[in-house]
Design a protein around this motif. Structure first.
Motif, PDB file in Angstrom:
ATOM      1  N   TRP A 119       3.078  58.968 -27.087  1.00  0.00           N
ATOM      2  CA  TRP A 119       3.472  58.044 -26.123  1.00  0.00           C
ATOM      3  C   TRP A 119       4.383  58.366 -24.945  1.00  0.00           C
ATOM      4  CZ3 TRP A 119       8.044  54.288 -26.168  1.00  0.00           C
ATOM      5  CH2 TRP A 119       7.850  53.378 -25.101  1.00  0.00           C
ATOM      6  N   VAL A 120       4.068  57.824 -23.927  1.00  0.00           N
ATOM      7  CA  VAL A 120       5.091  58.451 -23.000  1.00  0.00           C
ATOM      8  C   VAL A 120       5.658  57.261 -21.979  1.00  0.00           C
ATOM      9  CG1 VAL A 120       5.163  59.432 -20.446  1.00  0.00           C
ATOM     10  CG2 VAL A 120       3.458  60.346 -22.271  1.00  0.00           C
ATOM     11  N   GLN A 121       7.086  57.140 -21.897  1.00  0.00           N
ATOM     12  CA  GLN A 121       7.718  56.118 -21.374  1.00  0.00           C
ATOM     13  C   GLN A 121       8.052  56.457 -19.863  1.00  0.00           C
ATOM     14  OE1 GLN A 121       8.430  52.680 -22.172  1.00  0.00           O
ATOM     15  NE2 GLN A 121       8.636  52.813 -19.876  1.00  0.00           N
ATOM     16  N   GLU A 122       7.225  56.188 -18.964  1.00  0.00           N
ATOM     17  CA  GLU A 122       7.315  56.329 -17.712  1.00  0.00           C
ATOM     18  C   GLU A 122       8.474  55.705 -17.047  1.00  0.00           C
ATOM     19  OE1 GLU A 122       3.780  57.110 -15.474  1.00  0.00           O
ATOM     20  OE2 GLU A 122       2.669  57.810 -17.145  1.00  0.00           O
ATOM     21  N   GLY A 123       9.118  56.457 -15.857  1.00  0.00           N
ATOM     22  CA  GLY A 123      10.007  55.288 -15.089  1.00  0.00           C
ATOM     23  C   GLY A 123      11.282  55.310 -16.045  1.00  0.00           C
ATOM     24  N   TYR A 124      11.562  56.312 -16.658  1.00  0.00           N
ATOM     25  CA  TYR A 124      12.827  56.335 -17.959  1.00  0.00           C
ATOM     26  C   TYR A 124      13.743  57.458 -17.383  1.00  0.00           C
ATOM     27  CZ  TYR A 124      15.456  56.124 -22.128  1.00  0.00           C
ATOM     28  OH  TYR A 124      16.598  56.106 -22.945  1.00  0.00           O
ATOM     29  N   PRO A 125      15.159  57.218 -16.971  1.00  0.00           N
ATOM     30  CA  PRO A 125      15.608  55.853 -17.086  1.00  0.00           C
ATOM     31  C   PRO A 125      15.260  55.163 -15.288  1.00  0.00           C
ATOM     32  CG  PRO A 125      17.418  57.442 -16.640  1.00  0.00           C
ATOM     33  CD  PRO A 125      16.006  58.090 -16.967  1.00  0.00           C
ATOM     34  N   ARG A 126      14.738  56.091 -14.697  1.00  0.00           N
ATOM     35  CA  ARG A 126      14.320  55.336 -13.176  1.00  0.00           C
ATOM     36  C   ARG A 126      13.040  56.308 -12.988  1.00  0.00           C
ATOM     37  NH1 ARG A 126      20.236  55.291 -10.543  1.00  0.00           N
ATOM     38  NH2 ARG A 126      20.671  53.128 -11.301  1.00  0.00           N
ATOM     39  N   GLY A 128      12.100  59.404 -14.326  1.00  0.00           N
ATOM     40  CA  GLY A 128      11.884  60.386 -15.300  1.00  0.00           C
ATOM     41  C   GLY A 128      10.825  59.792 -16.284  1.00  0.00           C
ATOM     42  N   CYS A 129      10.885  60.683 -17.380  1.00  0.00           N
ATOM     43  CA  CYS A 129       9.757  60.227 -18.693  1.00  0.00           C
ATOM     44  C   CYS A 129      10.506  60.707 -19.835  1.00  0.00           C
ATOM     45  CB  CYS A 129       8.468  60.926 -18.364  1.00  0.00           C
ATOM     46  SG  CYS A 129       7.189  60.571 -17.022  1.00  0.00           S
ATOM     47  N   GLN A 130      10.051  59.932 -20.979  1.00  0.00           N
ATOM     48  CA  GLN A 130      10.524  60.168 -21.942  1.00  0.00           C
ATOM     49  C   GLN A 130       9.129  60.396 -23.038  1.00  0.00           C
ATOM     50  OE1 GLN A 130      12.833  57.150 -24.230  1.00  0.00           O
ATOM     51  NE2 GLN A 130      13.583  58.656 -25.361  1.00  0.00           N
ATOM     52  N   TYR A 131       9.029  61.442 -23.863  1.00  0.00           N
ATOM     53  CA  TYR A 131       7.768  61.604 -24.703  1.00  0.00           C
ATOM     54  C   TYR A 131       8.394  61.602 -26.052  1.00  0.00           C
ATOM     55  CZ  TYR A 131       6.639  63.915 -20.061  1.00  0.00           C
ATOM     56  OH  TYR A 131       6.274  64.051 -18.843  1.00  0.00           O
ATOM     57  N   PHE A 132       7.322  61.051 -26.680  1.00  0.00           N
ATOM     58  CA  PHE A 132       7.349  60.628 -28.186  1.00  0.00           C
ATOM     59  C   PHE A 132       6.549  61.585 -28.780  1.00  0.00           C
ATOM     60  CE2 PHE A 132       9.373  57.220 -26.038  1.00  0.00           C
ATOM     61  CZ  PHE A 132      10.308  56.782 -26.595  1.00  0.00           C
ATOM     62  N   MET A 133       6.654  62.467 -29.440  1.00  0.00           N
ATOM     63  CA  MET A 133       5.916  63.537 -30.093  1.00  0.00           C
ATOM     64  C   MET A 133       5.686  63.373 -31.621  1.00  0.00           C
ATOM     65  SD  MET A 133       6.781  66.422 -27.268  1.00  0.00           S
ATOM     66  CE  MET A 133       5.366  67.370 -27.293  1.00  0.00           C
ATOM     67  N   VAL A 134       4.550  64.167 -32.132  1.00  0.00           N
ATOM     68  CA  VAL A 134       4.357  64.023 -33.495  1.00  0.00           C
ATOM     69  C   VAL A 134       3.643  65.241 -33.845  1.00  0.00           C
ATOM     70  CG1 VAL A 134       3.198  62.819 -35.563  1.00  0.00           C
ATOM     71  CG2 VAL A 134       4.381  61.331 -33.728  1.00  0.00           C
TER      72      VAL A 134
END
Length: 137
Positions: A119-126, A128-134
């Motif tokens: 899953w990618v949380q785009e616009g984080y915190p403005r 950028g992106c946050q990647y959730f990896m497994v």
């Protein structure tokens, strides 16, 4: 009742509310224990120059942090630490590893080691992106 917005809440209140959620989660979660895990690498002076922290619970290893000092980056130290913490997780019965990383951190490094973006949380915190990896261990 009086609802208050606290612009600068006390650490005591923050800790209290976190503990209440934690107590609720532990009372209702299918696993009853989490076990901390860490790896450290010390330099000649005895200072920590690289390391990682994680938690194991159920089938999962949750990799919280992996850090390598600037002067050791590019020397395969991070790969060695990652391999060691994954092996320690497997020895505890973990079958999967989960981590979060930011766009300016280490997503390509983790992909190189078999992690897949779930899953990618785009616009984080403005912007950028946050990647959730497994990864299957």
């Amino acid at each position: 009742m009086n609802i208050e917005v606290l612009e600068e809440p006390s650490q005591e209140l923050i800790d209290y509310l976190r503990k209440k959620i934690s107590d609720f989660n532990w009372a209702n979660w299918e696993v009853s224990e989490r076990f901390p895990l860490a790896i450290q690498l010390k330099g000649e002076s005895g200072d920590v120059v690289a390391g990682a922290t994680a938690r194991s619970f159920g089938d999962w290893l949750l990799l919280d942090t992996l850090w390598v000092s600037e002067d050791l980056r590019g020397l395969d130290v991070g790969s060695q630490i990652l391999k060691e913490i994954e092996m320690a997780g497997k020895a505890r019965g973990c079958r999967k590893c989960f981590l979060e990383t930011l766009n300016f951190q280490a997503m390509p490094f983790y992909e190189k080691h078999g992690y897949k973006v779930q899953w990618v949380q785009e616009g984080y915190p403005r912007t950028g992106c946050q990647y959730f990896m497994v990864k299957q261990l």
